[in-house]
Design an enzyme around this catalytic site. Structure first.
Site, PDB file in Angstrom:
ATOM      1  N   TYR A  24      51.339  29.684  36.068  1.00  0.00           N
ATOM      2  CA  TYR A  24      51.260  31.007  35.444  1.00  0.00           C
ATOM      3  C   TYR A  24      51.892  31.082  34.066  1.00  0.00           C
ATOM      4  O   TYR A  24      51.930  32.156  33.449  1.00  0.00           O
ATOM      5  CB  TYR A  24      51.888  32.045  36.379  1.00  0.00           C
ATOM      6  CG  TYR A  24      51.226  32.105  37.728  1.00  0.00           C
ATOM      7  CD1 TYR A  24      51.847  31.578  38.854  1.00  0.00           C
ATOM      8  CD2 TYR A  24      49.957  32.648  37.864  1.00  0.00           C
ATOM      9  CE1 TYR A  24      51.216  31.604  40.086  1.00  0.00           C
ATOM     10  CE2 TYR A  24      49.321  32.681  39.095  1.00  0.00           C
ATOM     11  CZ  TYR A  24      49.963  32.165  40.201  1.00  0.00           C
ATOM     12  OH  TYR A  24      49.321  32.197  41.418  1.00  0.00           O
ATOM     13  N   ASN A  73      44.669  42.890  37.844  1.00  0.00           N
ATOM     14  CA  ASN A  73      44.993  41.595  38.420  1.00  0.00           C
ATOM     15  C   ASN A  73      45.568  41.897  39.800  1.00  0.00           C
ATOM     16  O   ASN A  73      46.759  42.150  39.931  1.00  0.00           O
ATOM     17  CB  ASN A  73      46.012  40.831  37.583  1.00  0.00           C
ATOM     18  CG  ASN A  73      46.280  39.446  38.166  1.00  0.00           C
ATOM     19  OD1 ASN A  73      45.971  39.171  39.326  1.00  0.00           O
ATOM     20  ND2 ASN A  73      46.866  38.584  37.362  1.00  0.00           N
ATOM     21  N   ASP A  86      37.651  49.423  48.304  1.00  0.00           N
ATOM     22  CA  ASP A  86      37.129  50.774  48.575  1.00  0.00           C
ATOM     23  C   ASP A  86      37.590  51.779  47.520  1.00  0.00           C
ATOM     24  O   ASP A  86      36.826  52.648  47.105  1.00  0.00           O
ATOM     25  CB  ASP A  86      37.577  51.235  49.969  1.00  0.00           C
ATOM     26  CG  ASP A  86      36.845  50.489  51.089  1.00  0.00           C
ATOM     27  OD1 ASP A  86      37.336  50.509  52.225  1.00  0.00           O
ATOM     28  OD2 ASP A  86      35.805  49.858  50.787  1.00  0.00           O
ATOM     29  N   HIS A  99      42.439  37.189  36.488  1.00  0.00           N
ATOM     30  CA  HIS A  99      43.357  36.236  37.103  1.00  0.00           C
ATOM     31  C   HIS A  99      43.879  35.313  36.007  1.00  0.00           C
ATOM     32  O   HIS A  99      43.090  34.785  35.220  1.00  0.00           O
ATOM     33  CB  HIS A  99      42.654  35.419  38.181  1.00  0.00           C
ATOM     34  CG  HIS A  99      42.117  36.266  39.291  1.00  0.00           C
ATOM     35  ND1 HIS A  99      42.903  36.755  40.302  1.00  0.00           N
ATOM     36  CD2 HIS A  99      40.871  36.740  39.523  1.00  0.00           C
ATOM     37  CE1 HIS A  99      42.163  37.469  41.124  1.00  0.00           C
ATOM     38  NE2 HIS A  99      40.925  37.492  40.665  1.00  0.00           N
ATOM     39  N   ILE A 100      45.188  35.114  35.956  1.00  0.00           N
ATOM     40  CA  ILE A 100      45.787  34.246  34.947  1.00  0.00           C
ATOM     41  C   ILE A 100      45.280  32.814  35.145  1.00  0.00           C
ATOM     42  O   ILE A 100      44.901  32.137  34.194  1.00  0.00           O
ATOM     43  CB  ILE A 100      47.322  34.300  35.061  1.00  0.00           C
ATOM     44  CG1 ILE A 100      47.829  35.705  34.707  1.00  0.00           C
ATOM     45  CG2 ILE A 100      47.997  33.242  34.194  1.00  0.00           C
ATOM     46  CD1 ILE A 100      49.285  35.969  35.081  1.00  0.00           C
ATOM     47  N   SER A 101      45.244  32.376  36.396  1.00  0.00           N
ATOM     48  CA  SER A 101      44.778  31.021  36.709  1.00  0.00           C
ATOM     49  C   SER A 101      43.283  31.042  37.039  1.00  0.00           C
ATOM     50  O   SER A 101      42.733  32.087  37.374  1.00  0.00           O
ATOM     51  CB  SER A 101      45.551  30.485  37.922  1.00  0.00           C
ATOM     52  OG  SER A 101      45.242  31.270  39.067  1.00  0.00           O
TER      53      SER A 101
HETATM   54  C1  DHK Z   1      47.863  35.666  40.828  1.00  0.00           C
HETATM   55  C2  DHK Z   1      48.314  35.502  42.107  1.00  0.00           C
HETATM   56  O1  DHK Z   1      49.441  36.020  42.490  1.00  0.00           O
HETATM   57  C3  DHK Z   1      47.586  34.728  43.089  1.00  0.00           C
HETATM   58  O2  DHK Z   1      47.675  35.281  44.378  1.00  0.00           O
HETATM   59  C4  DHK Z   1      46.160  34.599  42.701  1.00  0.00           C
HETATM   60  C5  DHK Z   1      46.520  35.297  40.418  1.00  0.00           C
HETATM   61  C6  DHK Z   1      45.954  34.240  41.254  1.00  0.00           C
HETATM   62  C7  DHK Z   1      46.450  34.911  38.959  1.00  0.00           C
HETATM   63  O3  DHK Z   1      45.994  33.793  38.633  1.00  0.00           O
HETATM   64  O4  DHK Z   1      46.798  35.758  38.122  1.00  0.00           O
HETATM   65  O5  DHK Z   1      45.602  33.729  43.310  1.00  0.00           O
END
Ligand code: DHK
Length: 150
Positions: A24, A73, A86, A99-101
């Site tokens: 992250y 996110n 919903d 998503h950051i990743s």
């Molecule tokens: C952040 C999280 O906390 C994970 O549960 C996800 C996501 C990915 C992210 O990449 O920002 O899988």
């Protein structure tokens, strides 16, 4: 009054900067908030983070009444929460799931997001840079729909 763009962050993202930096990065959530406000320009931003599913749903409900667009996110709730899906279904404006990743390059339990079913677009894998990209995309979509008229 220009309606705000909501930037909603899910569980564990309050630990950004220290949390699994190899996945992250080292940018904190406060720094990401500043990047989002810069990217939004004159459009107001309501930036939130919670580890509670109910609180995230309450902000989505608030955005339904007061917001123009949502960047979300959902973090771990992406893969578990039909309740958040919903809630987002009731939102009339553009939604960018972020998503950051790159969740699709990670373990299988990160591959199926419920939120993607309702998102206008999904950004994954750009790191913290994905946030200003998502905010600008929402601003552009709003400007385009305004230009197109009712
Ligand atoms: C952040 C999280 O906390 C994970 O549960 C996800 C996501 C990915 C992210 O990449 O920002 O899988």
């Amino acid at each position: 009054m220009t309606k705000p763009i909501y930037v909603i962050n899910g569980p564990n993202l309050n630990r950004l900067g220290k949390r699994e930096p190899e996945i992250y990065g080292t940018t904190t959530l406060a720094e990401i908030e500043a990047f989002c406000r810069d990217a939004a320009g004159d459009t107001p931003v309501r930036f939130h983070q919670s580890n509670s599913e109910g609180q995230i749903i309450d902000w989505i409900h608030e955005a339904i009444d007061e917001g123009a667009g949502i960047v979300i996110n959902p973090a771990g709730f992406s893969f578990t929460s039909i309740a958040i899906l919903d809630a987002l279904k009731m939102f009339p404006g553009p939604i960018v799931e972020l998503h950051i990743s790159n969740i699709h390059r990670r373990e299988a339990h990160y591959h199926h997001s419920y939120v993607s079913k309702v998102a206008t677009a999904v950004i994954a894998g750009l790191g913290q840079r994905g946030y200003p990209v998502a905010v600008r995309a929402i601003a552009d979509l709003l400007a385009a729909s305004k230009a197109a008229g009712p």
